[in-house]
Motif scaffolding. Structure first.
Motif, PDB file in Angstrom:
ATOM      1  N   ARG A 148     -42.241 -11.700 -20.091  1.00  0.00           N
ATOM      2  CA  ARG A 148     -42.527 -10.697 -18.889  1.00  0.00           C
ATOM      3  C   ARG A 148     -41.135 -10.216 -18.582  1.00  0.00           C
ATOM      4  NH1 ARG A 148     -46.885 -12.242 -15.420  1.00  0.00           N
ATOM      5  NH2 ARG A 148     -48.164 -13.974 -16.316  1.00  0.00           N
ATOM      6  N   VAL A 149     -40.062 -10.673 -19.022  1.00  0.00           N
ATOM      7  CA  VAL A 149     -38.601 -10.051 -18.903  1.00  0.00           C
ATOM      8  C   VAL A 149     -38.752  -8.825 -19.880  1.00  0.00           C
ATOM      9  CG1 VAL A 149     -36.342 -10.148 -19.121  1.00  0.00           C
ATOM     10  CG2 VAL A 149     -37.564 -11.895 -18.077  1.00  0.00           C
ATOM     11  N   GLY A 150     -39.061  -9.022 -21.016  1.00  0.00           N
ATOM     12  CA  GLY A 150     -39.366  -8.254 -22.143  1.00  0.00           C
ATOM     13  C   GLY A 150     -40.192  -6.749 -21.742  1.00  0.00           C
ATOM     14  N   ILE A 151     -41.322  -7.253 -20.962  1.00  0.00           N
ATOM     15  CA  ILE A 151     -42.256  -6.095 -20.603  1.00  0.00           C
ATOM     16  C   ILE A 151     -41.576  -5.130 -19.502  1.00  0.00           C
ATOM     17  CG2 ILE A 151     -44.161  -5.950 -19.552  1.00  0.00           C
ATOM     18  CD1 ILE A 151     -45.544  -8.270 -20.746  1.00  0.00           C
ATOM     19  N   ALA A 152     -40.852  -6.011 -18.529  1.00  0.00           N
ATOM     20  CA  ALA A 152     -40.186  -5.396 -17.322  1.00  0.00           C
ATOM     21  C   ALA A 152     -39.207  -4.498 -17.855  1.00  0.00           C
ATOM     22  CB  ALA A 152     -39.607  -6.352 -16.607  1.00  0.00           C
ATOM     23  N   ARG A 153     -38.455  -4.950 -19.048  1.00  0.00           N
ATOM     24  CA  ARG A 153     -37.306  -3.974 -19.399  1.00  0.00           C
ATOM     25  C   ARG A 153     -37.768  -2.841 -20.189  1.00  0.00           C
ATOM     26  NH1 ARG A 153     -34.178  -6.939 -24.121  1.00  0.00           N
ATOM     27  NH2 ARG A 153     -36.343  -6.650 -24.833  1.00  0.00           N
ATOM     28  N   ALA A 154     -39.105  -2.976 -20.981  1.00  0.00           N
ATOM     29  CA  ALA A 154     -39.741  -1.847 -21.581  1.00  0.00           C
ATOM     30  C   ALA A 154     -40.278  -1.046 -20.743  1.00  0.00           C
ATOM     31  CB  ALA A 154     -40.792  -2.556 -22.372  1.00  0.00           C
ATOM     32  N   LEU A 155     -40.452  -1.316 -19.389  1.00  0.00           N
ATOM     33  CA  LEU A 155     -41.212  -0.372 -18.411  1.00  0.00           C
ATOM     34  C   LEU A 155     -39.974   0.262 -17.658  1.00  0.00           C
ATOM     35  CD1 LEU A 155     -44.048  -2.503 -17.084  1.00  0.00           C
ATOM     36  CD2 LEU A 155     -44.049  -0.729 -18.936  1.00  0.00           C
ATOM     37  N   ALA A 156     -38.652   0.041 -17.737  1.00  0.00           N
ATOM     38  CA  ALA A 156     -37.665   0.325 -16.674  1.00  0.00           C
ATOM     39  C   ALA A 156     -37.672   1.817 -16.602  1.00  0.00           C
ATOM     40  CB  ALA A 156     -36.435  -0.115 -17.253  1.00  0.00           C
ATOM     41  N   ASN A 157     -37.815   2.628 -17.837  1.00  0.00           N
ATOM     42  CA  ASN A 157     -37.397   3.884 -17.863  1.00  0.00           C
ATOM     43  C   ASN A 157     -38.861   4.786 -17.712  1.00  0.00           C
ATOM     44  OD1 ASN A 157     -34.461   4.677 -18.034  1.00  0.00           O
ATOM     45  ND2 ASN A 157     -34.653   3.537 -20.004  1.00  0.00           N
ATOM     46  N   ASP A 158     -39.724   3.930 -16.978  1.00  0.00           N
ATOM     47  CA  ASP A 158     -41.363   4.711 -16.756  1.00  0.00           C
ATOM     48  C   ASP A 158     -41.664   5.275 -18.119  1.00  0.00           C
ATOM     49  OD1 ASP A 158     -41.057   4.124 -14.113  1.00  0.00           O
ATOM     50  OD2 ASP A 158     -39.715   5.740 -13.732  1.00  0.00           O
ATOM     51  N   PRO A 159     -41.951   4.608 -19.084  1.00  0.00           N
ATOM     52  CA  PRO A 159     -42.239   5.126 -20.435  1.00  0.00           C
ATOM     53  C   PRO A 159     -43.810   5.741 -20.172  1.00  0.00           C
ATOM     54  CG  PRO A 159     -42.622   2.890 -20.536  1.00  0.00           C
ATOM     55  CD  PRO A 159     -41.910   2.917 -19.123  1.00  0.00           C
ATOM     56  N   GLU A 160     -44.165   6.741 -21.178  1.00  0.00           N
ATOM     57  CA  GLU A 160     -45.436   7.351 -21.476  1.00  0.00           C
ATOM     58  C   GLU A 160     -46.174   6.439 -22.369  1.00  0.00           C
ATOM     59  OE1 GLU A 160     -43.577  11.759 -21.723  1.00  0.00           O
ATOM     60  OE2 GLU A 160     -43.902  10.819 -23.601  1.00  0.00           O
ATOM     61  N   VAL A 161     -45.399   5.384 -23.258  1.00  0.00           N
ATOM     62  CA  VAL A 161     -46.127   4.788 -24.230  1.00  0.00           C
ATOM     63  C   VAL A 161     -45.521   3.524 -24.195  1.00  0.00           C
ATOM     64  CG1 VAL A 161     -46.824   4.443 -26.677  1.00  0.00           C
ATOM     65  CG2 VAL A 161     -46.762   6.805 -25.696  1.00  0.00           C
ATOM     66  N   LEU A 162     -46.200   2.287 -24.362  1.00  0.00           N
ATOM     67  CA  LEU A 162     -45.446   1.200 -24.579  1.00  0.00           C
ATOM     68  C   LEU A 162     -46.165   0.620 -26.052  1.00  0.00           C
ATOM     69  CD1 LEU A 162     -44.127  -1.320 -23.219  1.00  0.00           C
ATOM     70  CD2 LEU A 162     -46.330  -2.196 -22.387  1.00  0.00           C
ATOM     71  N   LEU A 163     -45.003   0.286 -26.872  1.00  0.00           N
ATOM     72  CA  LEU A 163     -45.384  -0.456 -28.127  1.00  0.00           C
ATOM     73  C   LEU A 163     -45.242  -1.957 -28.136  1.00  0.00           C
ATOM     74  CD1 LEU A 163     -43.403   2.353 -30.467  1.00  0.00           C
ATOM     75  CD2 LEU A 163     -46.013   2.350 -29.643  1.00  0.00           C
ATOM     76  N   CYS A 164     -46.167  -2.422 -28.436  1.00  0.00           N
ATOM     77  CA  CYS A 164     -46.318  -4.141 -28.590  1.00  0.00           C
ATOM     78  C   CYS A 164     -46.413  -4.496 -29.778  1.00  0.00           C
ATOM     79  CB  CYS A 164     -47.342  -4.615 -27.689  1.00  0.00           C
ATOM     80  SG  CYS A 164     -47.286  -3.990 -26.210  1.00  0.00           S
ATOM     81  N   ASP A 165     -45.248  -5.211 -30.329  1.00  0.00           N
ATOM     82  CA  ASP A 165     -45.291  -5.734 -31.853  1.00  0.00           C
ATOM     83  C   ASP A 165     -45.241  -7.396 -31.763  1.00  0.00           C
ATOM     84  OD1 ASP A 165     -45.028  -6.046 -34.781  1.00  0.00           O
ATOM     85  OD2 ASP A 165     -42.827  -5.352 -34.619  1.00  0.00           O
ATOM     86  N   GLU A 166     -46.614  -7.679 -32.128  1.00  0.00           N
ATOM     87  CA  GLU A 166     -46.924  -9.143 -32.214  1.00  0.00           C
ATOM     88  C   GLU A 166     -46.387  -9.954 -31.052  1.00  0.00           C
ATOM     89  OE1 GLU A 166     -48.814 -10.625 -33.988  1.00  0.00           O
ATOM     90  OE2 GLU A 166     -48.675  -9.823 -36.265  1.00  0.00           O
TER      91      GLU A 166
END
Length: 341
Positions: A148-166
Motif C-alpha cells: 500500500r505504501v508502494g502504491i501511494a508512492r507511485a501515485l504521488a505525482n498524479d500519474p497518467e499510467v500505473l505499471l504493476c510488475d507482479e
C-alpha cells in the motif's frame, strides 16, 4: 491511449542472443486495467520495463498520450516518468524512512514544497487505507501494508499510467485480494490506466478488462478477459484457464459419475454474463421430460461479468434430448456435447 508498436528487446551476451520481447504490438485504452500474463521467462517483466524505458528497447515504439517515449531525450524522459507510476513485487521501499517519508520521496525529487508535500501525502495515506501508520517504518508493516505504501508512492505525482510488475506475487491470497480491490478502487476514483503484469490468472480474472498472454517474448493471444476465458485459443492460455477451473482438464474422470445409459447425453454448458445467474437447469426440468445429473460446475466473476461452466448428464428419449439441447442453445448458453446418446 497507449500505443505499443513492434516493441522488441534483444539481449546480447558473449555466448548467445536472447530475444526477451519479440515484436509486441498492443493498444491500451485510457482508464482501463490491462493485464499481461505469462509464465516465468515469457518476457512480461521486460516488456513492462520497456514502457517507461527502465529498459531500452532494441526496436519499436511506445506512445503515451501522443508522446513517443522511445524517442525522448533524457531530460524529457525524466519528466515524463513522473507521470508513469510503478509498483514492484518486493515493494522497493526506503527502509530508513517512515511511511510518510517514503510516499513524500518522489515529491521531494519533483521539487514540490513542504506544505504541498504534506497535504498530498496525507491524502494518499487515507486513499490507500494506512491512516495511523504515517510514522511507522517498513520493518513494522505487513506485506500488504508495504505494498500500500508502494502504491501511494507511485501515485504521488498524479500519474497518467500505473505499471504493476507482479505487485501481488509476494502476498498471501487474502492480502492479494485486498490489494486488487484497492487497485480497482483507485482505477475508478482516479480514472487511472493500469497495466498489470502477473503469472496468476486469478489476478487477471478479478480486476482486468482486457488481457494479453505472452510466451517466449511474443503476445500469443489478447482480448477481453471474459472472451479469452471462455474461448482460449493458445495452449498457454488454456493452461492458465485451468488454474481457475482445475477440473476442466479432468473430463475423463467425469465418466465415473455417469450412468452411461444409451438414452443420455453429457454436455458442457458455458454461462456468460447474465446467463450465469439464470436457473436454467430448473427451467429444463420443468419444461422437458428428462432427468438431469449435475456432474460438476464452477462460476467466476470478472470485471465484464460472470462466466460459469457446468457439466451435466441429461437422460431422456433421443428426440426430447435434441429439443432440450436446442432450447439451451436458444437461451444464449453455449453447449459442447461430450457424449452423444
Amino acid at each position: 491511449m497507449i500505443q505499443i508498436k513492434n516493441l522488441s528487446k534483444l539481449y546480447q551476451t558473449k555466448k548467445q542472443k536472447v530475444q526477451a520481447v519479440d515484436n509486441v504490438s498492443l493498444n491500451i485504452e485510457p482508464g482501463e486495467i490491462f493485464g499481461v500474463i505469462g509464465y516465468s521467462g515469457a518476457g512480461k517483466s521486460t516488456f513492462v520495463r520497456l514502457i517507461n524505458r527502465l529498459e531500452e528497447p532494441s526496436d519499436g515504439s511506445v506512445v503515451i498520450h501522443d508522446k513517443d517515449i522511445t524517442k525522448m531525450p533524457s531530460h524529457q524522459l525524466r519528466k515524463k516518468r513522473q507521470k508513469i507510476g510503478m509498483i514492484f513485487q518486493h515493494f522497493n521501499l526506503l527502509w530508513s524512512r517512515t511511511v510518510f517519508d517514503n510516499i513524500a520521496f518522489p515529491l521531494e525529487i519533483a521539487g514540490v514544497s513542504k506544505a504541498k508535500r504534506k497535504e498530498k501525502v496525507l491524502e494518499l495515506i487515507h486513499l490507500v487505507g494506512l491512516s495511523g501508520k504515517e510514522y511507522a517504518y517498513p520493518s513494522q508493516l505487513s506485506g500488504g501494508q508495504k505494498q500500500r505504501v508502494g502504491i501511494a508512492r507511485a501515485l504521488a505525482n498524479d500519474p497518467e499510467v500505473l505499471l504493476c510488475d507482479e505487485a501481488t506475487s509476494a502476498l498471501d491470497p487474502e492480502t492479494t485480494d485486498d490489494i486488487l480491490d484497492l487497485l480497482v478502487s483507485i482505477n475508478k476514483k482516479l480514472g487511472l490506466t493500469i497495466i498489470l503484469i502477473t503469472h496468476e490468472m486469478h489476478v487477471i480474472q478479478k480486476i482486468c478488462h482486457r488481457v494479453a498472454v505472452m510466451e517466449n517474448g511474443k503476445v500469443v493471444e489478447n482480448g477481453e478477459v471474459l472472451n479469452v476465458f471462455v474461448r482460449p485459443q493458445s495452449k498457454t492460455t488454456k493452461r492458465f484457464v485451468q488454474q481457475l477451473n482445475p477440473l476442466e482438464h479432468e473430463k475423463d474422470k467425469l465418466y465415473n459419475f455417469i450412468n452411461d445409459r444409451e438414452d443420455s447425453e453429457v454436455v458442457k454448458l458455458h454461462f456468460i454474463g447474465n446467463h450465469a445467474r439464470r436457473a436454467l437447469i430448473s427451467e429444463i426440468a420443468k419444461k422437458f421430460d428428462v432427468e438431469i445429473n449435475i456432474l460438476q460446475g464452477s462460476i467466476a466473476p470478472t470485471q465484464e461479468g460472470a462466466y460459469g461452466t457446468l457439466f451435466v448428464e441429461i437422460n431422456g428419449e433421443k428426440a426430447v434430448l435434441t429439443n432440450t439441447i436446442q432450447y439451451i442453445q436458444d437461451s444464449g448458453v453455449e453447449v459442447e456435447v461430450l457424449k452423444h446418446a
